[in-house]
Design an enzyme around this catalytic site. Structure first.
Site, PDB file in Angstrom:
ATOM      1  N   HIS A   1       1.750   5.128  -1.788  1.00  0.00           N
ATOM      2  CA  HIS A   1       1.111   6.506  -2.534  1.00  0.00           C
ATOM      3  C   HIS A   1       2.581   7.033  -2.837  1.00  0.00           C
ATOM      4  O   HIS A   1       3.572   7.525  -2.290  1.00  0.00           O
ATOM      5  CB  HIS A   1       0.641   7.604  -1.666  1.00  0.00           C
ATOM      6  CG  HIS A   1      -0.667   6.983  -1.290  1.00  0.00           C
ATOM      7  ND1 HIS A   1      -1.891   7.025  -1.671  1.00  0.00           N
ATOM      8  CD2 HIS A   1      -1.025   6.225  -0.103  1.00  0.00           C
ATOM      9  CE1 HIS A   1      -2.959   6.722  -1.167  1.00  0.00           C
ATOM     10  NE2 HIS A   1      -2.210   6.137  -0.038  1.00  0.00           N
TER      11      HIS A   1
ATOM     12  N   LYS B   1      -9.317  -0.288  -6.197  1.00  0.00           N
ATOM     13  CA  LYS B   1      -9.467   0.280  -4.728  1.00  0.00           C
ATOM     14  C   LYS B   1     -10.787   1.053  -4.554  1.00  0.00           C
ATOM     15  O   LYS B   1     -11.308   1.972  -5.468  1.00  0.00           O
ATOM     16  CB  LYS B   1      -8.196   1.340  -4.490  1.00  0.00           C
ATOM     17  CG  LYS B   1      -8.095   2.146  -3.472  1.00  0.00           C
ATOM     18  CD  LYS B   1      -7.783   1.386  -2.371  1.00  0.00           C
ATOM     19  CE  LYS B   1      -7.609   2.132  -0.983  1.00  0.00           C
ATOM     20  NZ  LYS B   1      -6.767   2.788  -0.623  1.00  0.00           N
TER      21      LYS B   1
ATOM     22  N   HIS C   1       0.827  -0.977   0.189  1.00  0.00           N
ATOM     23  CA  HIS C   1      -0.110   0.181   0.100  1.00  0.00           C
ATOM     24  C   HIS C   1       1.079   1.197  -0.051  1.00  0.00           C
ATOM     25  O   HIS C   1       1.251   1.702   1.103  1.00  0.00           O
ATOM     26  CB  HIS C   1      -0.940   0.008   1.262  1.00  0.00           C
ATOM     27  CG  HIS C   1      -2.067   1.116   1.276  1.00  0.00           C
ATOM     28  ND1 HIS C   1      -3.247   0.920   1.400  1.00  0.00           N
ATOM     29  CD2 HIS C   1      -1.808   2.547   1.025  1.00  0.00           C
ATOM     30  CE1 HIS C   1      -3.778   2.147   1.408  1.00  0.00           C
ATOM     31  NE2 HIS C   1      -3.132   3.066   1.126  1.00  0.00           N
TER      32      HIS C   1
ATOM     33  N   HIS D   1      -4.778  -0.663   5.657  1.00  0.00           N
ATOM     34  CA  HIS D   1      -4.462   0.146   6.871  1.00  0.00           C
ATOM     35  C   HIS D   1      -5.528   0.162   8.028  1.00  0.00           C
ATOM     36  O   HIS D   1      -6.074   1.323   8.603  1.00  0.00           O
ATOM     37  CB  HIS D   1      -4.153   1.661   6.339  1.00  0.00           C
ATOM     38  CG  HIS D   1      -5.022   2.233   5.628  1.00  0.00           C
ATOM     39  ND1 HIS D   1      -6.327   2.140   5.694  1.00  0.00           N
ATOM     40  CD2 HIS D   1      -4.813   3.047   4.570  1.00  0.00           C
ATOM     41  CE1 HIS D   1      -7.080   2.855   4.822  1.00  0.00           C
ATOM     42  NE2 HIS D   1      -6.130   3.373   4.032  1.00  0.00           N
TER      43      HIS D   1
ATOM     44  N   ASP E   1       1.286   2.740   3.481  1.00  0.00           N
ATOM     45  CA  ASP E   1       0.824   3.749   3.143  1.00  0.00           C
ATOM     46  C   ASP E   1       1.410   5.198   3.138  1.00  0.00           C
ATOM     47  O   ASP E   1       0.927   6.149   3.624  1.00  0.00           O
ATOM     48  CB  ASP E   1      -0.492   4.016   4.304  1.00  0.00           C
ATOM     49  CG  ASP E   1      -1.636   4.707   3.841  1.00  0.00           C
ATOM     50  OD1 ASP E   1      -1.848   5.223   2.589  1.00  0.00           O
ATOM     51  OD2 ASP E   1      -2.561   5.282   4.952  1.00  0.00           O
TER      52      ASP E   1
ATOM     53  N   HIS F   1     -10.652   1.323   1.541  1.00  0.00           N
ATOM     54  CA  HIS F   1     -10.132   2.190   2.657  1.00  0.00           C
ATOM     55  C   HIS F   1     -11.510   2.289   3.461  1.00  0.00           C
ATOM     56  O   HIS F   1     -12.507   2.453   3.141  1.00  0.00           O
ATOM     57  CB  HIS F   1     -10.201   3.362   1.962  1.00  0.00           C
ATOM     58  CG  HIS F   1     -10.064   4.683   3.109  1.00  0.00           C
ATOM     59  ND1 HIS F   1      -8.789   5.358   2.979  1.00  0.00           N
ATOM     60  CD2 HIS F   1     -10.592   5.267   4.206  1.00  0.00           C
ATOM     61  CE1 HIS F   1      -8.598   6.122   4.503  1.00  0.00           C
ATOM     62  NE2 HIS F   1     -10.007   5.998   4.922  1.00  0.00           N
TER      63      HIS F   1
HETATM   64  C1  NCD Z   1      -3.516   9.086   1.862  1.00  0.00           C
HETATM   65  C2  NCD Z   1      -2.898  10.128   1.185  1.00  0.00           C
HETATM   66  O1  NCD Z   1      -2.354  11.308   1.243  1.00  0.00           O
HETATM   67  O2  NCD Z   1      -3.159   9.695  -0.092  1.00  0.00           O
HETATM   68  N1  NCD Z   1      -3.548   9.577   3.294  1.00  0.00           N
HETATM   69  C3  NCD Z   1      -3.693   8.931   4.472  1.00  0.00           C
HETATM   70  O3  NCD Z   1      -3.750   9.669   5.537  1.00  0.00           O
HETATM   71  N2  NCD Z   1      -3.489   7.677   4.649  1.00  0.00           N
HETATM   72  C4  NCD Z   1      -4.748   8.325   1.539  1.00  0.00           C
HETATM   73  C5  NCD Z   1      -5.370   7.372   2.108  1.00  0.00           C
HETATM   74  O4  NCD Z   1      -4.536   6.082   2.151  1.00  0.00           O
HETATM   75  O5  NCD Z   1      -6.086   7.420   3.135  1.00  0.00           O
HETATM   76 ZN    ZN Z   2      -3.300   5.112   1.366  1.00  0.00          ZN
END
Ligand code: NCD
Ligand code: ZN
Length: 362
Positions: free
Chosen positions: A28, A112, A26, A187, A264, A149
């Site tokens: 970003h 997702k 997971h 998460h 995450d 999520h």
């Molecule tokens: C994530 C993001 O910034 O893309 N932020 C977070 O707090 N985890 C998005 C997500 O996974 O919820």
């Molecule tokens: Zn995330």
């Protein structure tokens, strides 16, 4: 002989931890200059990462995912073996054909679900799962997992209860409506979620897994709110109370293959976090394995780290386990206060803290 050499020479076998190279299920990485700056961090520690689709605009089609994948490949440092695995962002309009195309691509490994409004860049998310019946039917048929999520998007629900409410109002009905659907509860942050996943029936209902982040294993909500409001500990789902952290830690070190690593890691600029309306997300890609090693060590469970970090996610996604390795050494070091990303600054999770394990890079 300097101090560093003395230390190296007096290290015993217990001061090294060599594991099969882990994967991040997971992640970003954003796009453009931020992508170029953050991807090398992940590629240094992990062999593969499952890249989340919440860009602006979101990655809603296979064509967009393939183009995004090319930009990610271009950001991998020369000579490093790293495989990005892609996801599509489910919307009310995602068709069954789009799901079939995703599966045929061979590089999209999950779809997702962002409940609309639940988190960063989720405005285009699903407002009502009943709209997604055709897509869900196809995912179930093809064995393409739904990555959730798991928070209720009902603004009336207290933010600390949103995950628990999601289980009862969305996840449990979903799994009974689509009994063969594979699901990853992303998460997880609560005892209820850990128990739901550990106890879920996967004989009559599809396989279920859950990712757990370093921040939810290391910290409770006091880290964010006691003695001042600390925006770098703010992520979604939000940190919970200590009993929940303990339940997550117990799940992570349990050896159950249903729980696996997903950082995450979510880059936001320092300015966007230290703000009257600060963004949600913790940046951990630069030192993720050090953070996990810290908490597994504190739990006297370093022997459980490899399964959690390197085996169970690959098994869930039916991908081969990696064969190369990553070594960590017991060596105190301090997390930098800031990381420079182009002209911006990112504050890493646990900035200025001392961590006890450090990755050894070849
Ligand atoms: C994530 C993001 O910034 O893309 N932020 C977070 O707090 N985890 C998005 C997500 O996974 O919820
Ligand atoms: Zn995330």
């Amino acid at each position: 002989m300097d101090l560093q050499q003395t230390k190296m020479q007096t290290k015993s076998q217990n001061d090294f931890l060599k594991i099969i190279r882990p994967d991040d299920w997971h992640l970003h990485v954003r796009d453009g200059a931020v992508l170029a700056a953050v991807l090398p961090h992940t590629a240094r520690q992990f062999s593969r990462a499952l890249v989340m689709p919440n860009l602006k605009p979101p990655i809603t089609t296979t064509a967009l995912a393939l183009a995004y994948r090319q930009r990610i490949l271009a950001a991998i440092p020369f000579g490093r073996a790293f495989e990005p695995l892609m996801t599509l962002y489910l919307t009310n309009d995602t068709s069954a054909d789009e799901i079939a195309r995703a599966q045929d691509s061979g590089v999209i490994v999950g779809i997702k679900l962002y409940p609309a409004g639940a988190t960063t860049n989720s405005d285009a998310g699903v407002t009502d799962l009943r709209q997604c019946a055709a897509a869900l039917e196809m995912m179930q048929k093809l064995g393409l997992p739904l990555l959730v999520h798991g928070e209720s998007a009902d603004p009336a629900v207290d933010i600390f209860d949103r995950e628990k409410v999601f289980i009862d109002t969305v996840l449990a009905p979903l799994r009974s409506d689509y009994p063969a659907l594979k699901v990853v509860f992303e998460h997880i942050t609560t005892k209820e979620a850990a128990e739901y996943v550990a106890q879920a029936d996967t004989v009559r209902t599809g396989a279920i897994g859950a990712t757990i982040t370093p921040q939810h294993l290391l910290f409770n909500r006091n880290a964010m709110l006691a003695g001042g409001i600390r925006p770098h500990y703010y992520c979604l789902p939000v940190l919970k109370r200590e009993t929940h952290r303990q339940a997550l830690l117990a799940a992570a070190v349990s050896g159950s293959p249903r729980f696996f690593l997903g950082t995450d890691s979510a880059p936001h600029t320092k300015q966007a976090k230290e703000n009257a309306c600060g963004c949600a997300g913790c940046y951990t890609a630069s030192h993720a394995m050090e953070l996990y090693a810290q908490v597994f060590d504190e739990a006297h469970a370093l022997d459980k780290l490899e399964g959690f970090a390197s085996f169970y996610g690959a098994d869930f996604y039916q991908r081969p386990r990696n064969t190369d390795t990553l070594t960590l050494t017991r060596q105190d070091w301090q997390v930098p206060a800031e990381l420079r990303v182009e002209s911006e600054v990112i504050v890493p999770l646990g900035a200025n803290d001392t961590l006890r394990w450090q990755c050894v890079y070849a």
